[in-house]
Design a protein around this motif. Structure first.
Motif, short mmCIF file in Angstrom:
data_model
loop_
_atom_site.label_atom_id
_atom_site.label_comp_id
_atom_site.label_asym_id
_atom_site.label_seq_id
_atom_site.Cartn_x
_atom_site.Cartn_y
_atom_site.Cartn_z
N UNK A 122 -32.75 -46.60 81.38
CA UNK A 122 -32.93 -47.49 82.52
C UNK A 122 -34.02 -48.49 82.20
N UNK A 123 -33.62 -49.74 82.04
CA UNK A 123 -34.56 -50.82 81.75
C UNK A 123 -35.28 -51.15 83.04
N UNK A 124 -36.62 -51.09 83.05
CA UNK A 124 -37.36 -51.44 84.26
C UNK A 124 -37.08 -52.89 84.68
N UNK A 125 -37.02 -53.14 85.98
CA UNK A 125 -36.70 -54.49 86.46
C UNK A 125 -37.61 -55.59 85.89
N UNK A 126 -38.90 -55.31 85.76
CA UNK A 126 -39.80 -56.35 85.25
C UNK A 126 -39.49 -56.69 83.79
N UNK A 127 -39.10 -55.71 82.99
CA UNK A 127 -38.73 -55.96 81.59
C UNK A 127 -37.44 -56.77 81.55
N UNK A 128 -36.49 -56.39 82.38
CA UNK A 128 -35.21 -57.10 82.44
C UNK A 128 -35.42 -58.56 82.84
N UNK A 129 -36.26 -58.80 83.83
CA UNK A 129 -36.53 -60.17 84.28
C UNK A 129 -37.19 -60.97 83.17
N UNK A 130 -38.15 -60.36 82.46
CA UNK A 130 -38.81 -61.05 81.35
C UNK A 130 -37.83 -61.44 80.25
N UNK A 131 -36.89 -60.56 79.96
CA UNK A 131 -35.89 -60.86 78.94
C UNK A 131 -35.08 -62.10 79.33
N UNK A 132 -34.62 -62.13 80.58
CA UNK A 132 -33.80 -63.25 81.02
C UNK A 132 -34.63 -64.53 81.21
N UNK A 133 -35.89 -64.39 81.62
CA UNK A 133 -36.75 -65.56 81.75
C UNK A 133 -36.96 -66.23 80.39
N UNK A 134 -37.20 -65.42 79.37
CA UNK A 134 -37.43 -65.94 78.02
C UNK A 134 -36.22 -66.73 77.55
N UNK A 135 -35.04 -66.20 77.78
CA UNK A 135 -33.81 -66.85 77.33
C UNK A 135 -33.46 -68.07 78.19
#
Length: 137
Positions: A122-135
Motif C-alpha cells: 500500500x503506497x501511502x497517499x503522500x508518496x503517491x501524490x509526490x510521484x504524480x506531482x514530479x511527473x
C-alpha cells in the motif's frame, strides 16, 4: 469535487476492475460499498451498477484521477491478498486503467515499482501524490 455522473462512472470503473477476473469477492464488494458510501452513492445505485455499468467519464481534475488510481491500487491489493494468484495480470490491468485515465506511464510505472517496498503493497497517499506531482511538473 466530482458530480454525480462522474461519481457513478468512478464506481462503475472500480466494479469493472474488480470483475475483470469474473467474480467480485466479498472483501472486494465490501471495499467497493465503502467507496460508494464515501462518494454518497446509495446501496441501490451501487447494486444497479454491478449489473449495469455506466459509460466511462474522463475526470478533468488531475488530482481526482490520482485519487481514483489510488483506489484502484488498494482494490488490486485486496484482490491479490485474498485470492488472485496472477500478480502480473493485476499489475497489467492497473497499468491499463491508469493510462486510460490519462496518467503518465512514468508515474504509473514508478508507483507499481515502489508498491513492492511498502507493507501490504500500500503506497501511502503522500508518496503517491509526490510521484504524480514530479511527473506532472
Amino acid at each position: 469535487m466530482v458530480n454525480r455522473v462522474e461519481k457513478l462512472s468512478l464506481l462503475s470503473e472500480m466494479i469493472a476492475f474488480a470483475k475483470y477476473d469474473k467474480d467480485i469477492k466479498n472483501i472486494e464488494y465490501n471495499f467497493l460499498l465503502g467507496v460508494a458510501k464515501q462518494l454518497e452513492i446509495s446501496r441501490e445505485d451501487f447494486e444497479y451498477l454491478i449489473e449495469h455499468p455506466v459509460t466511462y467519464t474522463h475526470l478533468k481534475s488531475h488530482s481526482e484521477r490520482i485519487v481514483q488510481f489510488h483506489r484502484l491500487v488498494l482494490l488490486m491489493n485486496i484482490e491479490q491478498k485474498y485470492g488472485e494468484e496472477n500478480n502480473s495480470a493485476g499489475v497489467i490491468k492497473l497499468y491499463n486503467f491508469g493510462l486510460r485515465m490519462g496518467l503518465s506511464h512514468e508515474s504509473i510505472t514508478k508507483v507499481l515499482y515502489l508498491m513492492e517496498s511498502f507493507p501490504n503493497k500500500i503506497v501511502p497517499p503522500d508518496v503517491l501524490i509526490d510521484i504524480f506531482k514530479t511527473q506532472y511538473n
